[in-house]
Design a protein around this motif. Structure first.
Motif, mmCIF file in Angstrom:
data_model
loop_
_atom_site.group_PDB
_atom_site.id
_atom_site.type_symbol
_atom_site.label_atom_id
_atom_site.label_comp_id
_atom_site.label_asym_id
_atom_site.label_seq_id
_atom_site.Cartn_x
_atom_site.Cartn_y
_atom_site.Cartn_z
ATOM 1 N N ASP A 1 -4.698 -5.054 13.313
ATOM 2 C CA ASP A 1 -3.734 -5.013 14.407
ATOM 3 C C ASP A 1 -3.062 -3.661 14.556
ATOM 4 O OD1 ASP A 1 -3.515 -7.839 15.539
ATOM 5 O OD2 ASP A 1 -3.306 -8.222 13.393
ATOM 6 N N ILE A 2 -2.682 -3.080 13.430
ATOM 7 C CA ILE A 2 -1.838 -1.895 13.471
ATOM 8 C C ILE A 2 -1.960 -1.142 12.155
ATOM 9 C CG2 ILE A 2 0.291 -2.893 12.485
ATOM 10 C CD1 ILE A 2 1.737 -1.656 14.998
ATOM 11 N N ALA A 3 -1.470 0.088 12.124
ATOM 12 C CA ALA A 3 -1.533 0.901 10.903
ATOM 13 C C ALA A 3 -0.149 1.447 10.577
ATOM 14 C CB ALA A 3 -2.530 2.042 11.085
ATOM 15 N N ALA A 4 0.065 1.753 9.301
ATOM 16 C CA ALA A 4 1.334 2.313 8.841
ATOM 17 C C ALA A 4 1.072 3.153 7.594
ATOM 18 C CB ALA A 4 2.340 1.196 8.548
ATOM 19 N N PRO A 5 1.986 4.066 7.246
ATOM 20 C CA PRO A 5 1.768 4.929 6.081
ATOM 21 C C PRO A 5 1.493 4.139 4.809
ATOM 22 C CG PRO A 5 3.586 5.751 7.400
ATOM 23 C CD PRO A 5 3.221 4.408 7.970
ATOM 24 N N GLY A 6 0.516 4.639 4.031
ATOM 25 C CA GLY A 6 0.153 3.939 2.808
ATOM 26 C C GLY A 6 -0.321 4.852 1.693
ATOM 27 N N VAL A 7 -0.058 6.148 1.814
ATOM 28 C CA VAL A 7 -0.514 7.110 0.813
ATOM 29 C C VAL A 7 0.684 7.814 0.187
ATOM 30 C CG1 VAL A 7 -1.882 9.184 0.385
ATOM 31 C CG2 VAL A 7 -2.698 7.472 2.019
ATOM 32 N N ASN A 8 0.778 7.738 -1.137
ATOM 33 C CA ASN A 8 1.820 8.431 -1.893
ATOM 34 C C ASN A 8 3.225 8.066 -1.386
ATOM 35 O OD1 ASN A 8 2.451 10.146 -4.053
ATOM 36 N ND2 ASN A 8 2.662 11.929 -2.721
ATOM 37 N N ILE A 9 3.482 6.774 -1.295
ATOM 38 C CA ILE A 9 4.744 6.280 -0.749
ATOM 39 C C ILE A 9 5.789 6.101 -1.851
ATOM 40 C CG2 ILE A 9 5.851 4.424 0.542
ATOM 41 C CD1 ILE A 9 3.788 6.085 2.142
ATOM 42 N N LEU A 10 6.946 6.708 -1.663
ATOM 43 C CA LEU A 10 8.050 6.593 -2.610
ATOM 44 C C LEU A 10 8.819 5.302 -2.367
ATOM 45 C CD1 LEU A 10 9.933 7.921 -4.785
ATOM 46 C CD2 LEU A 10 11.250 8.837 -2.847
ATOM 47 N N SER A 11 9.063 4.561 -3.452
ATOM 48 C CA SER A 11 9.861 3.339 -3.311
ATOM 49 C C SER A 11 10.428 2.922 -4.659
ATOM 50 C CB SER A 11 9.014 2.205 -2.709
ATOM 51 O OG SER A 11 9.821 1.076 -2.399
ATOM 52 N N THR A 12 11.150 1.836 -4.626
ATOM 53 C CA THR A 12 11.789 1.293 -5.822
ATOM 54 C C THR A 12 10.737 0.786 -6.812
ATOM 55 O OG1 THR A 12 12.021 -0.748 -4.532
ATOM 56 C CG2 THR A 12 13.948 0.668 -4.707
ATOM 57 N N TYR A 13 11.118 0.788 -8.114
ATOM 58 C CA TYR A 13 10.174 0.367 -9.150
ATOM 59 C C TYR A 13 10.948 -0.283 -10.298
ATOM 60 C CZ TYR A 13 5.589 0.520 -11.410
ATOM 61 O OH TYR A 13 4.382 0.184 -11.982
ATOM 62 N N ASN B 1 12.817 -1.156 -13.872
ATOM 63 C CA ASN B 1 13.848 -0.533 -14.705
ATOM 64 C C ASN B 1 14.735 0.433 -13.929
ATOM 65 O OD1 ASN B 1 12.825 -1.842 -17.086
ATOM 66 N ND2 ASN B 1 11.185 -0.314 -17.127
ATOM 67 N N GLY B 2 14.966 0.129 -12.657
ATOM 68 C CA GLY B 2 15.854 0.948 -11.852
ATOM 69 C C GLY B 2 15.297 2.298 -11.464
ATOM 70 N N THR B 3 13.992 2.478 -11.640
ATOM 71 C CA THR B 3 13.369 3.771 -11.340
ATOM 72 C C THR B 3 12.720 3.751 -9.953
ATOM 73 O OG1 THR B 3 11.244 3.147 -12.325
ATOM 74 C CG2 THR B 3 12.887 4.114 -13.792
ATOM 75 N N TYR B 4 12.054 4.864 -9.648
ATOM 76 C CA TYR B 4 11.328 5.006 -8.390
ATOM 77 C C TYR B 4 9.917 5.493 -8.716
ATOM 78 C CZ TYR B 4 16.035 4.800 -6.496
ATOM 79 O OH TYR B 4 17.313 4.404 -6.195
ATOM 80 N N ALA B 5 8.976 5.148 -7.864
ATOM 81 C CA ALA B 5 7.594 5.557 -8.105
ATOM 82 C C ALA B 5 6.885 5.750 -6.774
ATOM 83 C CB ALA B 5 6.859 4.504 -8.943
ATOM 84 N N ARG B 6 5.768 6.451 -6.843
ATOM 85 C CA ARG B 6 4.913 6.644 -5.666
ATOM 86 C C ARG B 6 3.648 5.821 -5.855
ATOM 87 N NH1 ARG B 6 6.908 10.729 -2.568
ATOM 88 N NH2 ARG B 6 8.440 12.066 -3.606
ATOM 89 N N MET B 7 3.304 5.064 -4.837
ATOM 90 C CA MET B 7 2.096 4.247 -4.879
ATOM 91 C C MET B 7 1.346 4.378 -3.560
ATOM 92 S SD MET B 7 3.327 0.706 -6.786
ATOM 93 C CE MET B 7 1.656 0.045 -6.843
ATOM 94 N N SER B 8 0.062 4.079 -3.614
ATOM 95 C CA SER B 8 -0.777 4.085 -2.422
ATOM 96 C C SER B 8 -1.471 2.740 -2.283
ATOM 97 C CB SER B 8 -1.822 5.200 -2.513
ATOM 98 O OG SER B 8 -1.224 6.474 -2.571
ATOM 99 N N GLY B 9 -1.917 2.444 -1.071
ATOM 100 C CA GLY B 9 -2.621 1.199 -0.817
ATOM 101 C C GLY B 9 -2.150 0.575 0.488
ATOM 102 N N THR B 10 -2.970 -0.305 1.032
ATOM 103 C CA THR B 10 -2.507 -1.033 2.219
ATOM 104 C C THR B 10 -1.334 -1.939 1.864
ATOM 105 O OG1 THR B 10 -4.250 -2.704 1.859
ATOM 106 C CG2 THR B 10 -4.723 -0.948 3.440
ATOM 107 N N SER B 11 -1.141 -2.196 0.576
ATOM 108 C CA SER B 11 0.050 -2.923 0.117
ATOM 109 C C SER B 11 1.324 -2.224 0.561
ATOM 110 C CB SER B 11 0.066 -3.013 -1.414
ATOM 111 O OG SER B 11 -0.656 -4.109 -1.877
ATOM 112 N N MET B 12 1.297 -0.892 0.574
ATOM 113 C CA MET B 12 2.462 -0.105 0.945
ATOM 114 C C MET B 12 2.632 -0.035 2.460
ATOM 115 S SD MET B 12 1.398 0.559 -2.168
ATOM 116 C CE MET B 12 2.514 -0.708 -2.778
#
Length: 389
Positions: A297-309, A311-322
């Motif tokens: 249907d549609i596309a959205a950013p999914g590469v090297n995405i910064l978000s919550t992780y 133990n209160g940290t942040y991480a970058r992940m990729s995937g259509t999950s993002m």
């Protein structure tokens, strides 16, 4: 022909073993469903899962037994293996702070990806306050940038919905990080719910997913994000999604991470009840890993995405999950502007106002998500014209 409840109770096993597998049985009638549960209880067998609304019973069965009599029984709608889905996230990496100017068009604490899909321009009208969004995933961990309104654990009834993998927490931040810490998600004031249906390996049974969807329906969830999938098919999952859609829930699903050679989308993204989301890069091009096929249907950013992780940290992940939670967050904002917006109308708006980018419909669907433009004309009451005398 023997009663279906008798055949079922003699076919199942009371507990799992190396020689058993989980199977889902769907009954055609509510009366047969109740009688089967009663017969199983009399035999000392507790189903793994059950769904009254869908007349589903999940039990343990010997792998070598095909259940021929049950398959042929007229009171049985279908029988399927309780298959497993997997999260659509790739490996996480630590988040390093990047120096550099923040563009004027992108508010402080709003990552590039949130700005790219045009969520911030809509924030003066809606930040999603009060709109319930469920992250059907590995759970959500406590985090300074997340406010969790509630949730459930469908793997262990009564168990914690805290995240033991990291995937669900990352997805939740993209959808609804509050900005109290380091980042803002697409819908910072959404009512965020954790539905833990995937385990610490990021895997979950269809019956756990179905139970999670049932829970969402019962608790007034308005948007469900599903960043997982499998290549096969499931009548039970499709039935649950149909029911959720009839209840007005917006269903968002990630397309999959199998790239050009995918041969199609994973389930549930393949089902028309969902908004299927592909992944794009920072250059607005389809990500190499993003699955291709009919139904995106549609596309959205999914590469090297910064978000919550964790133990209160942040991480970058990729995937259509993002990618999917950008759309889920956007749907929350639209319903914040117009609470009565129908699920189909929301999906149509998101597609209509998407930014056209290269790749074609089988790769990026209608294009790149653009949330604020999709709200054009929403929530505006037309004034009644006055007749002159």
């Amino acid at each position: 022909m023997k009663p279906v409840e008798q055949i079922l109770s003699r076919s199942v096993r009371p507990r799992p073993s190396r020689s058993t597998e989980r199977r889902i049985v769907s009954l055609r009638r509510s009366g047969d469903y109740r009688r089967c549960l009663k017969e199983l209880a009399a035999a000392g067998i507790k189903p793994v899962k059950s769904s009254k609304a869908l007349r589903l019973i999940c039990c343990h069965a010997e792998k070598k037994r095909r259940w021929g009599a049950l398959h042929k029984h007229p009171r049985i709608a279908y029988i399927e293996k309780d298959a497993k889905v997997s999260a659509h996230g790739l490996s996480a990496s630590g988040a390093k702070r990047k120096s550099g100017r923040v563009r004027a068009a992108c508010p402080a604490k709003a990552p590039w990806n949130v700005c790219r899909v045009q969520s911030p321009p809509l924030w003066p009208r809606s930040r999603g306050r009060g709109v319930r969004v469920a992250i059907l995933d590995t759970g959500i961990a406590a985090h300074p940038d997340l406010t969790i309104a509630g949730g459930t654990n469908t793997i262990v009834p009564g168990g914690s919905y805290a995240d033991d993998n990291g995937h669900g927490t990352h997805v939740a931040g993209i959808a609804a990080a509050t900005g109290r810490g380091r980042i803002l998600g697409n819908a910072p004031r959404a009512a965020l719910y954790a539905v833990k249906a995937l385990d610490r390996r990021g895997e979950g049974y269809i019956s756990d997913i179905v139970q999670g969807i049932d829970w969402c329906i019962a608790h007034g969830i308005r948007v469900i994000n599903m960043s997982f999938g499998m290549p096969g098919d499931s009548q039970a999952l499709r039935a649950a999604l149909r029911r959720a859609r009839r209840k007005g829930i917006i269903l968002v699903a990630s397309a999959g991470n199998d790239g050009r050679a995918s041969g199609g989308l994973d389930v549930p993204a393949r089902y028309p009840e969902t908004i299927a989301v592909a992944a794009t890069t920072r250059r607005n091009r389809v990500a190499s890993f993003s699955s291709r096929g009919k139904g995106i249907d549609i596309a959205a950013p999914g590469v090297n995405i910064l978000s919550t992780y964790l133990n209160g940290t942040y991480a970058r992940m990729s995937g259509t999950s993002m990618s999917a939670p950008h759309v889920a967050g956007g749907a929350v904002l639209l319903r914040g502007v117009s609470p009565g917006l129908k699920a189909g109308a929301a999906a149509a708006r998101l597609r209509k106002y998407a930014l056209r980018i290269p790749g074609g419909r089988s790769a990026v669907g209608s294009g790149l998500l653009q949330v604020a433009p999709a709200a054009t004309g929403l929530g505006i009451r037309k004034r009644a014209s006055r007749k002159s005398c």
